[in-house]
Design a protein around this motif. Structure first.
Motif, PDB file in Angstrom:
ATOM      1  N   UNK B  29       0.838  -1.204   0.000  1.00  0.00           N
ATOM      2  CA  UNK B  29       0.000   0.000   0.000  1.00  0.00           C
ATOM      3  C   UNK B  29       0.875   1.256   0.000  1.00  0.00           C
ATOM      4  N   UNK B  30       0.270   2.409  -0.334  1.00  0.00           N
ATOM      5  CA  UNK B  30       1.061   3.642  -0.288  1.00  0.00           C
ATOM      6  C   UNK B  30       1.629   3.849   1.119  1.00  0.00           C
ATOM      7  N   UNK B  31       2.830   4.422   1.213  1.00  0.00           N
ATOM      8  CA  UNK B  31       3.513   4.540   2.507  1.00  0.00           C
ATOM      9  C   UNK B  31       2.654   5.222   3.580  1.00  0.00           C
ATOM     10  N   UNK B  32       1.815   6.178   3.167  1.00  0.00           N
ATOM     11  CA  UNK B  32       1.007   6.887   4.155  1.00  0.00           C
ATOM     12  C   UNK B  32      -0.261   6.114   4.518  1.00  0.00           C
ATOM     13  N   UNK B  33      -0.438   4.932   3.949  1.00  0.00           N
ATOM     14  CA  UNK B  33      -1.631   4.131   4.227  1.00  0.00           C
ATOM     15  C   UNK B  33      -1.297   2.775   4.850  1.00  0.00           C
ATOM     16  N   UNK B  34      -0.447   2.803   5.869  1.00  0.00           N
ATOM     17  CA  UNK B  34      -0.126   1.555   6.579  1.00  0.00           C
ATOM     18  C   UNK B  34      -1.373   0.870   7.123  1.00  0.00           C
ATOM     19  N   UNK B  35      -2.368   1.711   7.441  1.00  0.00           N
ATOM     20  CA  UNK B  35      -3.616   1.181   7.987  1.00  0.00           C
ATOM     21  C   UNK B  35      -4.261   0.138   7.073  1.00  0.00           C
ATOM     22  N   UNK B  36      -3.977   0.234   5.765  1.00  0.00           N
ATOM     23  CA  UNK B  36      -4.541  -0.750   4.829  1.00  0.00           C
ATOM     24  C   UNK B  36      -4.119  -2.172   5.170  1.00  0.00           C
ATOM     25  N   UNK B  37      -3.033  -2.307   5.911  1.00  0.00           N
ATOM     26  CA  UNK B  37      -2.545  -3.651   6.256  1.00  0.00           C
ATOM     27  C   UNK B  37      -3.200  -4.194   7.529  1.00  0.00           C
ATOM     28  N   UNK B  38      -4.170  -3.456   8.082  1.00  0.00           N
ATOM     29  CA  UNK B  38      -4.703  -3.885   9.383  1.00  0.00           C
ATOM     30  C   UNK B  38      -5.426  -5.229   9.304  1.00  0.00           C
ATOM     31  N   UNK B  39      -6.167  -5.451   8.200  1.00  0.00           N
ATOM     32  CA  UNK B  39      -6.900  -6.721   8.115  1.00  0.00           C
ATOM     33  C   UNK B  39      -5.931  -7.895   8.045  1.00  0.00           C
ATOM     34  N   UNK B  40      -4.888  -7.734   7.230  1.00  0.00           N
ATOM     35  CA  UNK B  40      -3.890  -8.801   7.137  1.00  0.00           C
ATOM     36  C   UNK B  40      -3.170  -8.978   8.475  1.00  0.00           C
ATOM     37  N   UNK B  41      -2.817  -7.857   9.116  1.00  0.00           N
ATOM     38  CA  UNK B  41      -2.080  -7.945  10.377  1.00  0.00           C
ATOM     39  C   UNK B  41      -2.905  -8.679  11.434  1.00  0.00           C
ATOM     40  N   UNK B  42      -4.192  -8.368  11.509  1.00  0.00           N
ATOM     41  CA  UNK B  42      -5.039  -9.048  12.495  1.00  0.00           C
ATOM     42  C   UNK B  42      -5.115 -10.549  12.210  1.00  0.00           C
TER      43      UNK B  42
END
Lengths: 430, 169
Positions: B29-42
């Motif tokens: 994801x774009x560097x300023x959108x780390x939040x996009x990885x939240x579903x994968x991280x969970x």
């Protein structure tokens, strides 16, 4: 004729491999477009000519949608594929991901070129692990072969594509909920306008297409828009993947030409299980109003024919019900689903789906009241048009359809506290 | 808080393998959108924790992705594949939606409940199995079906269910 577009490599051994896809001309269209620097407007015209309509369920013309984006606007744009296949009865995109992932990748790369996107995401529902792994492996092959990444085939065109995995939410099939989900939020639909073509992923112009739509693009451009359109019928160009399930002998996904008589599709699916009678068909996923069997046998499988019969072709998910099924029980299960999956954002949907489920449930369990059928009609008419997205409509339409065609069965349930269908009224054909 | 301290804090979160896996998603994801990885991280931390999420783990994910903890809780409670209570080693997700129902998913559920001695939504005392009712999994051509872990099992009969369960550790 079958398997002419998305399934055209299905007969090959391990058709998901790059070399197999290339043995049938895979990536030739993308290569040609990049080499000749085909004007995007020409590609859009060809897709419009093909009559391709959104295969996720809404049926919006794909070429028209692509035209909404201003490719010369500065800044990032995104192409997003909707593989969040969740409409009950639908299981076609899973097979594209498993058996022909490269054609989807090629379709997405072409779409990206057309709209000026340098980055794309394929949103795959979280439960689809095997399809996700197939898609990932195909991405890897495509990157290595130079069909993805920077300066593709020396053309100066950059395109990177990633998968995004969902985590279990029907609502994420709604395109703006899907975008919210990629942004790492609850999948709650956005108010529109602005539409994604203006304000989409990360606030940037975005085009979202269904898996089957995007996977159809390379073949449309290879053989021409006219070729594709003429495979189908008026207003329903091309072929369609029909996912046939229910009380049939040979359920599965069948790629056939639009306009095929339902009777022929039923035959492809092996006919009715155990020789039972066809009672009804849900022709386009569980949101599509039910059509009585006798009427269905006279219909063709295309947008206009199904719409004229008071339903919709939707995602092409055909649920076949035999005469052992109690329609109250079928509707109870469907209403439970929409109640469970409502995102809770809009009151008419959040509360209305609960009312629909509870009332159908009490009819099913013998607690129905004489006024309940009118109550269901009332609730079902008051949800549509009063919500941000179409989930409320999707919950109401099957209720209206069932009451229109099988009202007697519901009335009998209310009056006698039990089913008029023999047995336990639960598809006891197995 | 200095950025160096934040970095050190993040290195202390999760195992190196888990961090590496989450980082691979962040990179999509774009560097300023780390939040996009939240579903994968969970999903990744849930898998590494025996299939469920503690509040502490959700807080760790929030810290790792620079998100407010509440934003992570919202995601974890919205999507059905996240578990906020302990589950068995094998989570059996049985589809009971229309196509499965009319092909006998009730009988599959009944068989599972009898064999495992638990009801839908419960976990066996030995912590081996959790039984969960789920919505359409998009495999209606193989109805009735269920999912265990990452695997789909289709065209189920009570006999097939037995052989699948017998083969699980």
């Amino acid at each position: 004729m079958a398997n002419e577009v998305c399934f055209r490599t299905l007969d090959l051994d391990r058709p998901w491999l790059l070399e197999q896809y290339q043995s049938r001309g895979g990536y030739e269209v993308l290569s040609r477009i990049l080499k000749e620097q085909t004007p995007p407007s020409e590609i859009i015209e060809e897709v419009k000519k093909s009559g391709l309509r959104g295969r996720g369920g809404a049926g919006f013309p794909t070429g028209v949608k692509w035209g909404f984006i201003n490719r010369d606007a500065p800044g990032e744009k995104y192409i997003v594929c909707n593989s969040d296949e969740g409409e009950p009865g639908t299981f076609k995109d899973r097979d594209i991901l498993r058996y022909n992932p490269h054609q989807l990748i090629e379709g997405m790369a072409i779409a990206a070129y057309v709209i000026g996107a340098r980055r794309g995401y394929n949103y795959i529902r979280g439960e689809f692990w095997e399809p996700y792994e197939r898609f990932e492996a195909a991405l890897e092959e495509a990157r290595e072969a130079g069909f993805l990444g920077d300066d593709i085939l020396g053309s100066g065109f950059d395109f990177e594509l990633h998968a995004h995995l969902g985590a279990g939410a029907y609502i994420c099939g709604e395109e703006t909920a899907l975008l919210e989900s990629i942004e790492g939020k609850k999948g709650q639909p956005r108010f529109k306008p602005p539409f994604p073509a203006q304000f989409g992923l990360y606030g940037r112009p975005t085009i979202i297409n269904n898996t089957e739509s995007l996977a159809s693009i390379p073949e449309i451009l290879r053989q021409g828009g006219d070729w594709f359109r003429e495979l189908g019928v008026e207003n329903s160009g091309g072929t369609k993947l029909f996912a046939v399930s229910g009380n049939v002998n040979n359920p599965g996904v069948f790629e056939v030409r639009m306009g095929m008589p339902f009777a022929e599709l039923l035959e492809l699916a092996g006919g009715m299980k155990e020789g039972r009678q066809l009672k009804a068909v849900i022709p386009g996923g569980s949101s599509a109003p039910v059509i009585p069997g006798a009427q269905m046998m006279d219909l063709t499988m295309d947008y206009d024919a199904i719409q004229k019969a008071g339903s919709m072709l939707g995602s092409g998910a055909v649920i076949v019900l035999d005469d052992s099924n109690c329609m109250v029980k079928v509707l109870e299960r469907m209403s439970y689903f929409y109640h469970e999956e409502s995102c809770g954002q809009c009151t008419p949907c959040r509360e209305g789906t609960g009312w629909l489920y509870r009332v159908v449930h009490r009819i099913e369990t013998g607690q129905g009241r004489p006024e309940d059928l009118d109550l269901l009609d009332d609730v079902a008419t008051k949800i549509p048009g009063r919500t941000i997205c179409a989930l409320g409509d999707a919950a109401a339409m099957p209720v209206s359809g069932m009451l229109r065609h099988f009202r007697d069965e519901f009335a009998y349930h209310v009056e006698h506290g039990r089913c008029m269908v023999g047995g336990n009224g639960n598809g006891n054909s197995n | 808080m200095s950025s160096a301290l934040q970095e050190r804090d993040k290195d202390g979160l999760f195992s190196p393998e888990v961090r590496e896996e989450i980082d691979a998603w962040i990179a999509k994801y774009p560097p300023e959108w780390k939040q996009s990885a939240v579903m994968a991280a969970l999903r990744i931390v849930q898998d590494a924790n025996g299939g469920w999420l503690t509040t502490e783990l959700m807080n760790d994910v929030a810290a790792y992705l620079d998100m407010p903890p509440i934003a992570v809780y919202e995601v974890a409670t919205f999507y059905s594949m996240y578990e906020l209570k302990p589950v068995g080693r094998h989570k059996i997700c049985v589809c009971t939606n229309v196509s499965c129902m009319i092909n006998g998913s009730d009988k599959i559920v009944e068989h599972l409940e009898k064999r495992l001695g638990i009801r839908l939504g419960e976990t066996t005392e030995d912590g081996k199995f959790t039984l969960k009712e789920v919505e359409c999994l998009g495999a209606c051509g193989g109805a009735p079906m269920f999912q265990i872990g990452k695997q789909y099992y289709e065209n189920l009969t009570p006999e097939i269910v037995d052989s699948i369960l017998d083969g699980l550790e």
